[in-house]
Design a protein around this motif. Structure first.
Motif, PDB file in Angstrom:
ATOM      1  N   ILE A 128       2.399  -1.435   1.004  1.00  0.00           N
ATOM      2  CA  ILE A 128       3.553  -0.778   0.379  1.00  0.00           C
ATOM      3  C   ILE A 128       3.492   0.719   0.702  1.00  0.00           C
ATOM      4  CG2 ILE A 128       4.751  -0.385  -1.806  1.00  0.00           C
ATOM      5  CD1 ILE A 128       3.357  -3.068  -2.743  1.00  0.00           C
ATOM      6  N   LEU A 129       4.450   1.153   1.517  1.00  0.00           N
ATOM      7  CA  LEU A 129       4.457   2.522   2.037  1.00  0.00           C
ATOM      8  C   LEU A 129       5.182   3.455   1.058  1.00  0.00           C
ATOM      9  CD1 LEU A 129       5.305   1.415   5.690  1.00  0.00           C
ATOM     10  CD2 LEU A 129       3.086   2.254   4.860  1.00  0.00           C
ATOM     11  N   PRO A 130       4.960   4.765   1.188  1.00  0.00           N
ATOM     12  CA  PRO A 130       5.523   5.697   0.199  1.00  0.00           C
ATOM     13  C   PRO A 130       7.050   5.651   0.118  1.00  0.00           C
ATOM     14  CG  PRO A 130       3.997   6.840   1.690  1.00  0.00           C
ATOM     15  CD  PRO A 130       4.110   5.438   2.179  1.00  0.00           C
ATOM     16  N   ASP A 131       7.715   5.320   1.233  1.00  0.00           N
ATOM     17  CA  ASP A 131       9.182   5.338   1.200  1.00  0.00           C
ATOM     18  C   ASP A 131       9.774   3.952   0.939  1.00  0.00           C
ATOM     19  OD1 ASP A 131       8.468   4.149   3.528  1.00  0.00           O
ATOM     20  OD2 ASP A 131       9.674   5.415   4.850  1.00  0.00           O
ATOM     21  N   ALA A 132       8.986   3.047   0.374  1.00  0.00           N
ATOM     22  CA  ALA A 132       9.503   1.696   0.089  1.00  0.00           C
ATOM     23  C   ALA A 132      10.564   1.752  -1.007  1.00  0.00           C
ATOM     24  CB  ALA A 132       8.347   0.800  -0.358  1.00  0.00           C
ATOM     25  N   ASP A 133      11.541   0.880  -0.911  1.00  0.00           N
ATOM     26  CA  ASP A 133      12.537   0.715  -1.976  1.00  0.00           C
ATOM     27  C   ASP A 133      11.806   0.058  -3.155  1.00  0.00           C
ATOM     28  OD1 ASP A 133      14.340  -0.507  -3.705  1.00  0.00           O
ATOM     29  OD2 ASP A 133      15.819  -0.886  -2.139  1.00  0.00           O
ATOM     30  N   LEU A 134      11.580   0.841  -4.188  1.00  0.00           N
ATOM     31  CA  LEU A 134      10.677   0.397  -5.248  1.00  0.00           C
ATOM     32  C   LEU A 134      11.165  -0.881  -5.953  1.00  0.00           C
ATOM     33  CD1 LEU A 134       8.005   1.203  -6.653  1.00  0.00           C
ATOM     34  CD2 LEU A 134       9.408   2.319  -8.390  1.00  0.00           C
ATOM     35  N   GLU A 135      12.453  -0.910  -6.269  1.00  0.00           N
ATOM     36  CA  GLU A 135      12.959  -2.072  -7.028  1.00  0.00           C
ATOM     37  C   GLU A 135      12.851  -3.353  -6.207  1.00  0.00           C
ATOM     38  OE1 GLU A 135      13.567  -1.990 -10.336  1.00  0.00           O
ATOM     39  OE2 GLU A 135      12.780   0.020  -9.999  1.00  0.00           O
ATOM     40  N   LEU A 136      13.238  -3.243  -4.930  1.00  0.00           N
ATOM     41  CA  LEU A 136      13.161  -4.428  -4.069  1.00  0.00           C
ATOM     42  C   LEU A 136      11.703  -4.862  -3.891  1.00  0.00           C
ATOM     43  CD1 LEU A 136      15.047  -5.223  -0.882  1.00  0.00           C
ATOM     44  CD2 LEU A 136      12.611  -4.925  -0.648  1.00  0.00           C
ATOM     45  N   GLU A 180       1.157   4.678  -9.187  1.00  0.00           N
ATOM     46  CA  GLU A 180       1.380   4.712 -10.643  1.00  0.00           C
ATOM     47  C   GLU A 180       2.755   4.147 -10.985  1.00  0.00           C
ATOM     48  OE1 GLU A 180      -0.675   5.437 -13.088  1.00  0.00           O
ATOM     49  OE2 GLU A 180      -2.286   5.779 -11.641  1.00  0.00           O
ATOM     50  N   LEU A 181       3.752   4.650 -10.241  1.00  0.00           N
ATOM     51  CA  LEU A 181       5.120   4.210 -10.479  1.00  0.00           C
ATOM     52  C   LEU A 181       5.267   2.718 -10.188  1.00  0.00           C
ATOM     53  CD1 LEU A 181       7.737   5.430 -11.370  1.00  0.00           C
ATOM     54  CD2 LEU A 181       8.297   5.948  -8.979  1.00  0.00           C
ATOM     55  N   PHE A 182       4.652   2.296  -9.088  1.00  0.00           N
ATOM     56  CA  PHE A 182       4.729   0.877  -8.725  1.00  0.00           C
ATOM     57  C   PHE A 182       4.139   0.009  -9.846  1.00  0.00           C
ATOM     58  CE2 PHE A 182       2.733  -2.968  -7.121  1.00  0.00           C
ATOM     59  CZ  PHE A 182       3.817  -3.593  -6.517  1.00  0.00           C
ATOM     60  N   VAL A 187      -4.327  -3.866 -15.950  1.00  0.00           N
ATOM     61  CA  VAL A 187      -3.409  -2.798 -16.331  1.00  0.00           C
ATOM     62  C   VAL A 187      -2.124  -3.295 -16.989  1.00  0.00           C
ATOM     63  CG1 VAL A 187      -4.313  -1.208 -14.585  1.00  0.00           C
ATOM     64  CG2 VAL A 187      -2.373  -2.688 -14.011  1.00  0.00           C
ATOM     65  N   ASN A 188      -1.974  -4.593 -17.169  1.00  0.00           N
ATOM     66  CA  ASN A 188      -0.780  -5.069 -17.892  1.00  0.00           C
ATOM     67  C   ASN A 188      -1.199  -5.638 -19.243  1.00  0.00           C
ATOM     68  OD1 ASN A 188      -2.002  -7.288 -16.420  1.00  0.00           O
ATOM     69  ND2 ASN A 188      -0.245  -8.541 -16.956  1.00  0.00           N
ATOM     70  N   ILE A 218      -3.489 -13.904 -10.540  1.00  0.00           N
ATOM     71  CA  ILE A 218      -4.100 -12.569 -10.613  1.00  0.00           C
ATOM     72  C   ILE A 218      -3.528 -11.755  -9.466  1.00  0.00           C
ATOM     73  CG2 ILE A 218      -6.211 -11.202 -10.487  1.00  0.00           C
ATOM     74  CD1 ILE A 218      -7.777 -13.488 -11.539  1.00  0.00           C
ATOM     75  N   ILE A 219      -3.137 -10.535  -9.765  1.00  0.00           N
ATOM     76  CA  ILE A 219      -2.575  -9.673  -8.718  1.00  0.00           C
ATOM     77  C   ILE A 219      -3.502  -8.473  -8.530  1.00  0.00           C
ATOM     78  CG2 ILE A 219      -0.547  -8.372  -7.942  1.00  0.00           C
ATOM     79  CD1 ILE A 219      -0.040 -10.652 -10.845  1.00  0.00           C
ATOM     80  N   PRO A 220      -4.349  -8.492  -7.488  1.00  0.00           N
ATOM     81  CA  PRO A 220      -5.216  -7.347  -7.226  1.00  0.00           C
ATOM     82  C   PRO A 220      -4.417  -6.246  -6.522  1.00  0.00           C
ATOM     83  CG  PRO A 220      -5.987  -9.345  -6.080  1.00  0.00           C
ATOM     84  CD  PRO A 220      -4.593  -9.590  -6.537  1.00  0.00           C
ATOM     85  N   VAL A 221      -4.598  -5.031  -6.979  1.00  0.00           N
ATOM     86  CA  VAL A 221      -3.892  -3.897  -6.357  1.00  0.00           C
ATOM     87  C   VAL A 221      -4.937  -2.879  -5.922  1.00  0.00           C
ATOM     88  CG1 VAL A 221      -2.158  -2.088  -6.699  1.00  0.00           C
ATOM     89  CG2 VAL A 221      -1.918  -4.273  -7.911  1.00  0.00           C
ATOM     90  N   ALA A 222      -4.801  -2.409  -4.675  1.00  0.00           N
ATOM     91  CA  ALA A 222      -5.718  -1.372  -4.172  1.00  0.00           C
ATOM     92  C   ALA A 222      -4.888  -0.220  -3.616  1.00  0.00           C
ATOM     93  CB  ALA A 222      -6.614  -1.955  -3.075  1.00  0.00           C
ATOM     94  N   PRO A 223      -5.258   1.014  -3.949  1.00  0.00           N
ATOM     95  CA  PRO A 223      -4.507   2.148  -3.412  1.00  0.00           C
ATOM     96  C   PRO A 223      -5.038   2.514  -2.022  1.00  0.00           C
ATOM     97  CG  PRO A 223      -6.209   2.928  -4.891  1.00  0.00           C
ATOM     98  CD  PRO A 223      -6.349   1.443  -4.829  1.00  0.00           C
TER      99      PRO A 223
END
Ligand code: G3H
Length: 544
Positions: A298-306, A337-339, A389-390, A424-429
């Motif tokens: 997920i790149l910085p300019d991704a359409d967040l909602e989509l 954070e926003l994501f 985090v949820n 389970i949804i693992p997220v890595a920055p």
């Protein structure tokens, strides 16, 4: 949604009376037969009780997985019988089925489809009860499978028609057609028990092979309503079933050297072990759908909602139990954070409940061993510095497990590399896109990846290395198998061979040809064979 805790999850399980009438199984199915050599052979030995992922509340308030039936637990004797029946029906390529015309085989398959469609309601209900898939998704699985079968028939007509002619090259006349490989051992997975099994079984049959079919561990009873259809639509011995622990009978069948094709949707570890059992491994063709850990970048300019919408679907459709599921989200640190905020907000809207409920997303898992694994993976991540985090992530009651978003996941945690195959949804920055690329490159898996972003230069530059690491790069959408006419393949530990409506026909066959010098005598001979219909192979007919 109000707070989810053990008690609220427990309340979601119904008492027997609370199951809506239309969703109930009319009665438990106690299967006591197997299909061998064109007969439904009775079984009087040991049987295994089938426990549904769905639990029901007992009068004392306890909840327990519901017993919905049972099926035979056979052994080597019975697998030998099934395999020998398939070998006899193939008869070294001289059997009725492998020598039938393509049009005749298609006729049998069309007959089978009619009989199968008549069983739709019962099969859909069994998919729902046996694996906990939502009613809507169970219906989709059935309908998609029928569509796949019809498309396969059309593709076979096209394939055969295009080969139904002589070709001449360098003074040689040839007629080239695809022919069967022999006996196929077919084993599908529990998450798409009907669809993925039939994605190999149907093309294998249509190409003239004979089959031994072992249903998945969860998702066995749903084939029971099809046994008579198999028996009545195909010649005897063309399809044979075995109900037995895979570890007992499958290596044994392969060690006999009588299996020509191993069609397995399962783990790479099992596939490696099985392939080694064949005494002449070069004679064994393997069509394998194996492990996967598809990542989203997920790149910085991704359409967040989509991105949030697609990642949620990608990670949690059927509770994340899809080989194509997004199993790792790599998110640029500038938007992580926003994501996470938006992702967890949307996740909280997902309905948790029983598979027959309208709009339900999160349903029970196949057994308590799965909730135990999910808990272990989360505990491991927590011990190594990550957190859930949820709200309520990881809370469970029996088989119902509330999805957990785990962040930040890093190298060394189970969730970083293991295929969790669950909610389970693992997220890595990541800071540098090279890190995300490196994650995919270093992975043992090579099925698909999703990229979310909008800069053509950056996406273009990412696509080029990624297509050489995986077999499908999805832009701004989740990973998935369909449409079924597209190639479904994988690199590294993810697959062997390619499946699609057309590719599967090729996978289960080999080209064979008749060739002759381009002389008058040869021409006269070949013409006579065609005109007199002396051969099924040497014919120039067109299937309409
Ligand atoms: O489990 C693997 C399935 O082939 C995935 O199919 O992407 O259509 O859900 P799907």
């Amino acid at each position: 949604m109000s707070t989810i805790d053990f008690e609220s999850l427990q309340k979601l399980f119904p008492s027997t009376d609370e199951v809506p009438v239309e969703a109930r199984l009319s009665s438990p199915i106690h299967q006591r037969v197997s299909l061998v050599d064109g007969e439904l052979r009775p079984w009087v030995g040991t049987c295994k009780t089938v426990l549904s992922p769905v639990c029901v509340r007992q009068p004392d308030g306890e909840v327990q997985q519901l017993a919905i039936g049972s099926y035979p637990v056979m052994g080597e004797l019975e697998s030998d019988a099934a395999l020998d029946a398939a070998v006899r029906a193939y008869d070294a390529g001289r059997g009725e089925w492998p020598t039938m015309t393509v049009a005749q085989r298609i006729g049998c398959m069309q007959d089978f489809i009619k009989r199968m469609v008549a069983q739709r309601a019962q099969i859909v209900n069994l998919i729902m009860w046996e694996i906990g898939k939502s009613l809507t998704d169970s219906q989709k699985e059935f309908d998609r499978t029928v569509t796949y079968m019809l498309a396969t028939i059309d593709a076979l007509k096209d394939l055969d028609n295009s080969n139904s002619r002589f070709v001449i090259a360098e003074g040689t006349i040839g007629l080239i057609r695809r022919t069967p490989l022999g006996v196929v051992l077919c084993m599908g997975p529990y998450n798409y028990p009907l669809n993925e099994t039939f994605a190999t079984l149907i093309p294998a049959l249509l190409m003239g092979n004979t089959v031994v079919f072992k249903p998945p561990q969860y998702g066995t009873l749903l084939f029971y309503p099809l046994l008579e259809a198999f028996r009545d639509a195909f010649p005897k011995g063309v399809i044979n079933t075995i109900y037995a622990p895979g570890a007992v009978v499958v290596p044994h069948m392969l060690a006999s050297g009588k299996i020509n094709v191993l069609a397995l949707i399962g783990s790479s570890k099992v596939a490696d072990h099985l392939k080694k059992q064949h005494p002449k491994s070069h004679r064994l063709r393997a069509i394998l759908g194996l492990d996967a850990k598809n990542a989203a970048i997920i790149l910085p300019d991704a359409d967040l909602e989509l991105t949030v919408k697609e990642c949620l679907l990608g990670a949690l459709s059927f509770n994340g139990q899809r080989c194509t599921a997004l199993k790792m989200l790599l998110v640029h640190r500038s938007i992580v954070e926003l994501f996470l905020k938006r992702f967890t907000e949307e996740l909280a809207k997902l309905k948790v409940g029983m598979p027959w409920e309208h709009g339900v997303s999160i349903t029970p898992l196949p057994g308590m061993h799965r909730t135990a694994y999910m808990t272990e993976a989360i505990d491991d991540a927590k011990a190594k510095g990550a957190g859930v985090v949820n709200n309520s992530g990881g809370v469970f009651c029996k088989t119902l497990f509330y999805p957990a978003v785990v962040y930040p996941v890093s190298e060394g945690m189970m969730l970083y590399r293991e295929e969790q195959f669950g909610p389970i949804i693992p997220v890595a920055p990541f800071d540098d896109v090279e890190t995300a690329l490196e994650y995919v490159t270093a992975s043992d898996h090579g099925q698909q990846v999703s990229i979310f972003g909008s800069d053509p230069t950056q996406i273009g530059a990412l696509v080029d290395p990624l297509v050489n690491q995986v077999c499908r790069v999805n832009l701004n959408c989740q990973c998935q198998r369909g449409p079924d006419v597209f190639p479904f393949a994988g690199r590294k530990d993810s697959a062997e061979g390619t499946l699609s409506v057309t590719d599967a026909l090729r996978a289960f066959s080999i080209r064979s040809m008749v060739a002759a010098k381009q002389t008058d005598n040869s021409k006269a001979l070949l013409e006579a064979i065609v005109i007199d219909r002396d051969s099924k192979f040497v014919n120039t007919g067109f299937i309409l």
